[in-house]
Design a protein around this motif. Structure first.
Motif, PDB file in Angstrom:
ATOM      1  N   MET A 120       0.850  -1.193   0.000  1.00  0.00           N
ATOM      2  CA  MET A 120       0.000   0.000   0.000  1.00  0.00           C
ATOM      3  C   MET A 120       0.885   1.244   0.000  1.00  0.00           C
ATOM      4  SD  MET A 120      -3.303  -0.976   2.371  1.00  0.00           S
ATOM      5  CE  MET A 120      -4.353   0.211   1.497  1.00  0.00           C
ATOM      6  N   ASP A 121       1.035   1.850  -1.169  1.00  0.00           N
ATOM      7  CA  ASP A 121       1.916   3.008  -1.318  1.00  0.00           C
ATOM      8  C   ASP A 121       3.243   2.718  -0.618  1.00  0.00           C
ATOM      9  OD1 ASP A 121       1.472   5.347  -2.861  1.00  0.00           O
ATOM     10  OD2 ASP A 121       1.575   6.603  -1.084  1.00  0.00           O
ATOM     11  N   ALA A 122       3.840   1.610  -1.021  1.00  0.00           N
ATOM     12  CA  ALA A 122       4.983   1.064  -0.285  1.00  0.00           C
ATOM     13  C   ALA A 122       6.186   0.874  -1.192  1.00  0.00           C
ATOM     14  CB  ALA A 122       4.598  -0.281   0.338  1.00  0.00           C
ATOM     15  N   PHE A 123       7.353   0.826  -0.565  1.00  0.00           N
ATOM     16  CA  PHE A 123       8.577   0.526  -1.282  1.00  0.00           C
ATOM     17  C   PHE A 123       8.561  -0.928  -1.747  1.00  0.00           C
ATOM     18  CE2 PHE A 123       9.829   4.236   1.175  1.00  0.00           C
ATOM     19  CZ  PHE A 123      10.509   4.973   0.219  1.00  0.00           C
ATOM     20  N   TYR A 124       8.971  -1.120  -2.983  1.00  0.00           N
ATOM     21  CA  TYR A 124       9.047  -2.454  -3.576  1.00  0.00           C
ATOM     22  C   TYR A 124      10.487  -2.669  -4.053  1.00  0.00           C
ATOM     23  CZ  TYR A 124       8.193  -6.468  -6.581  1.00  0.00           C
ATOM     24  OH  TYR A 124       8.241  -7.715  -7.158  1.00  0.00           O
ATOM     25  N   PRO A 125      11.315  -3.309  -3.234  1.00  0.00           N
ATOM     26  CA  PRO A 125      12.716  -3.493  -3.630  1.00  0.00           C
ATOM     27  C   PRO A 125      12.908  -4.711  -4.524  1.00  0.00           C
ATOM     28  CG  PRO A 125      12.379  -4.428  -1.455  1.00  0.00           C
ATOM     29  CD  PRO A 125      11.045  -3.813  -1.872  1.00  0.00           C
ATOM     30  N   GLU A 126      13.853  -4.616  -5.404  1.00  0.00           N
ATOM     31  CA  GLU A 126      14.370  -5.781  -6.105  1.00  0.00           C
ATOM     32  C   GLU A 126      15.589  -6.285  -5.316  1.00  0.00           C
ATOM     33  OE1 GLU A 126      12.655  -6.954  -8.432  1.00  0.00           O
ATOM     34  OE2 GLU A 126      11.659  -5.316  -9.498  1.00  0.00           O
ATOM     35  N   ASP A 127      16.062  -7.460  -5.660  1.00  0.00           N
ATOM     36  CA  ASP A 127      17.226  -8.013  -4.970  1.00  0.00           C
ATOM     37  C   ASP A 127      18.401  -7.037  -5.051  1.00  0.00           C
ATOM     38  OD1 ASP A 127      18.859 -10.034  -3.705  1.00  0.00           O
ATOM     39  OD2 ASP A 127      19.755 -10.384  -5.674  1.00  0.00           O
ATOM     40  N   GLY A 128      19.006  -6.755  -3.901  1.00  0.00           N
ATOM     41  CA  GLY A 128      20.171  -5.887  -3.860  1.00  0.00           C
ATOM     42  C   GLY A 128      19.874  -4.414  -3.698  1.00  0.00           C
ATOM     43  N   GLU A 129      18.589  -4.057  -3.544  1.00  0.00           N
ATOM     44  CA  GLU A 129      18.218  -2.653  -3.382  1.00  0.00           C
ATOM     45  C   GLU A 129      17.867  -2.352  -1.923  1.00  0.00           C
ATOM     46  OE1 GLU A 129      16.387  -1.285  -7.683  1.00  0.00           O
ATOM     47  OE2 GLU A 129      14.994  -2.105  -6.181  1.00  0.00           O
ATOM     48  N   SER A 130      18.303  -1.183  -1.460  1.00  0.00           N
ATOM     49  CA  SER A 130      17.926  -0.677  -0.146  1.00  0.00           C
ATOM     50  C   SER A 130      16.858   0.399  -0.323  1.00  0.00           C
ATOM     51  CB  SER A 130      19.134  -0.078   0.569  1.00  0.00           C
ATOM     52  OG  SER A 130      19.545   1.127  -0.074  1.00  0.00           O
ATOM     53  N   LEU A 131      16.260   0.801   0.780  1.00  0.00           N
ATOM     54  CA  LEU A 131      15.299   1.899   0.697  1.00  0.00           C
ATOM     55  C   LEU A 131      15.989   3.164   0.212  1.00  0.00           C
ATOM     56  CD1 LEU A 131      12.437   2.819   3.084  1.00  0.00           C
ATOM     57  CD2 LEU A 131      14.075   4.572   2.434  1.00  0.00           C
TER      58      LEU A 131
ATOM     59  N   ASP B 277       5.944  11.084  -6.311  1.00  0.00           N
ATOM     60  CA  ASP B 277       7.119  10.755  -7.110  1.00  0.00           C
ATOM     61  C   ASP B 277       7.860   9.529  -6.582  1.00  0.00           C
ATOM     62  OD1 ASP B 277       6.655  12.964  -8.721  1.00  0.00           O
ATOM     63  OD2 ASP B 277       7.908  14.293  -7.493  1.00  0.00           O
ATOM     64  N   THR B 278       7.582   9.163  -5.343  1.00  0.00           N
ATOM     65  CA  THR B 278       8.297   8.039  -4.736  1.00  0.00           C
ATOM     66  C   THR B 278       7.751   6.704  -5.203  1.00  0.00           C
ATOM     67  OG1 THR B 278       8.811   9.349  -2.767  1.00  0.00           O
ATOM     68  CG2 THR B 278       8.973   6.958  -2.557  1.00  0.00           C
ATOM     69  N   PHE B 279       6.445   6.533  -5.128  1.00  0.00           N
ATOM     70  CA  PHE B 279       5.861   5.209  -5.331  1.00  0.00           C
ATOM     71  C   PHE B 279       5.262   4.982  -6.715  1.00  0.00           C
ATOM     72  CE2 PHE B 279       5.597   6.198  -0.749  1.00  0.00           C
ATOM     73  CZ  PHE B 279       6.514   5.240  -0.301  1.00  0.00           C
ATOM     74  N   ARG B 280       5.000   6.047  -7.454  1.00  0.00           N
ATOM     75  CA  ARG B 280       4.415   5.860  -8.781  1.00  0.00           C
ATOM     76  C   ARG B 280       5.299   4.999  -9.694  1.00  0.00           C
ATOM     77  NH1 ARG B 280       0.222   8.109 -11.087  1.00  0.00           N
ATOM     78  NH2 ARG B 280       0.080   9.726  -9.473  1.00  0.00           N
ATOM     79  N   PRO B 281       6.627   5.202  -9.727  1.00  0.00           N
ATOM     80  CA  PRO B 281       7.452   4.347 -10.602  1.00  0.00           C
ATOM     81  C   PRO B 281       7.340   2.867 -10.250  1.00  0.00           C
ATOM     82  CG  PRO B 281       8.679   6.287  -9.905  1.00  0.00           C
ATOM     83  CD  PRO B 281       7.429   6.267  -9.091  1.00  0.00           C
ATOM     84  N   MET B 282       7.179   2.555  -8.973  1.00  0.00           N
ATOM     85  CA  MET B 282       7.056   1.152  -8.571  1.00  0.00           C
ATOM     86  C   MET B 282       5.733   0.573  -9.048  1.00  0.00           C
ATOM     87  SD  MET B 282       8.695   1.605  -4.778  1.00  0.00           S
ATOM     88  CE  MET B 282      10.001   2.845  -4.658  1.00  0.00           C
TER      89      MET B 282
END
Length: 239
Positions: free
Chosen positions: A105-116, A196-201
């Motif tokens: 929910m409007d959250a960070f979605y990391p791929e392997d090797g990514e930090s916040l 701008d933070t979560f739209r690309p995800m």
């Protein structure tokens, strides 16, 4: 009340605690669901446990241990904001099949090797003083998605926020394909602010097979400004 009683685990964002989701949890409980809103180590009522050892891996273990010791099954796992980071890593720690649905929910979605800090636009989250490990929360009145709060709500919010270990933001997520194997996967984008933070995800996942992407016309704090609508959206992902 929904036709099916579900087991739902909701993971909060940065600088707050499980208390931030109490209103939504109460609605879901009233509808007959089994709801957990664990507070991550070092935050909220667990702020006395803060130390440089608190990191993303520990927060993922917090979630996995709730699932393990409560013997939860057929779970809908929800992560909001920062909560998307430990939720992602927790999928690596829980036996396959236990988590049947996952929602960001409007959250960070990391791929392997990514930090916040790799994902957040602009400056990374860092301590304000050299040698410190704690990142203080930004003032609510300086963050665009908190403009919905009146003075009293903002004061209550500020009073209960706590600094958070920088290692929650700097540690890179280590992921295989455990998350991909979850049968139901949903991303919810808040569109009521300049996101701008979560739209690309959301856009990345919109093009990825197996993902449902929904939008809600509210600010980032969905659980505060749209409690019923947030509960409805969570129910839509019940496995």
């Amino acid at each position: 009340m929904a036709d099916k009683r579900a087991t739902i685990v909701i993971v909060h964002g940065a600088w707050v605690g499980g208390w931030r989701w109490r209103g939504v949890a109460d609605i879901l409980i009233d509808r007959g669901h089994h709801v957990f809103t664990p507070t991550l180590t070092g935050l909220g009522e667990r702020e006395h446990l803060n130390s440089p050892a608190v990191n993303l891996s520990m927060h993922a273990r917090d979630i996995a241990n709730v699932i393990k010791y409560e013997r939860l099954e057929n779970i809908l796992l929800v992560g909001h904001s920062y909560g998307g980071m430990p939720v992602s890593v927790a999928t690596e720690l829980v036996p396959e099949g236990v988590i049947q649905s996952i929602m960001y929910m409007d959250a960070f979605y990391p791929e392997d090797g990514e930090s916040l800090n790799d994902l957040v636009p602009g400056e990374p989250h860092l301590p304000t003083e050299e040698g410190d490990y704690l990142v203080p929360p930004p003032r609510a009145d300086l963050v665009g998605f908190n403009t919905h709060m009146d003075a009293a709500a903002r004061a209550a919010y500020e009073e209960r926020r706590t600094p958070q270990s920088v290692y929650c933001y700097s540690e890179k997520a280590r992921l295989t394909d455990a998350r991909d194997r979850i049968p139901q996967k949903t991303y919810v984008l808040a569109t009521g602010y300049k996101n701008d933070t979560f739209r690309p995800m959301a856009e990345k996942l919109r093009a990825r097979p197996g993902w449902r992407v929904e939008e809600m016309p509210y600010t980032h704090d969905l659980q505060h400004v749209a409690m019923k609508e947030s509960a409805d959206m969570i129910e839509s992902a019940i496995p």
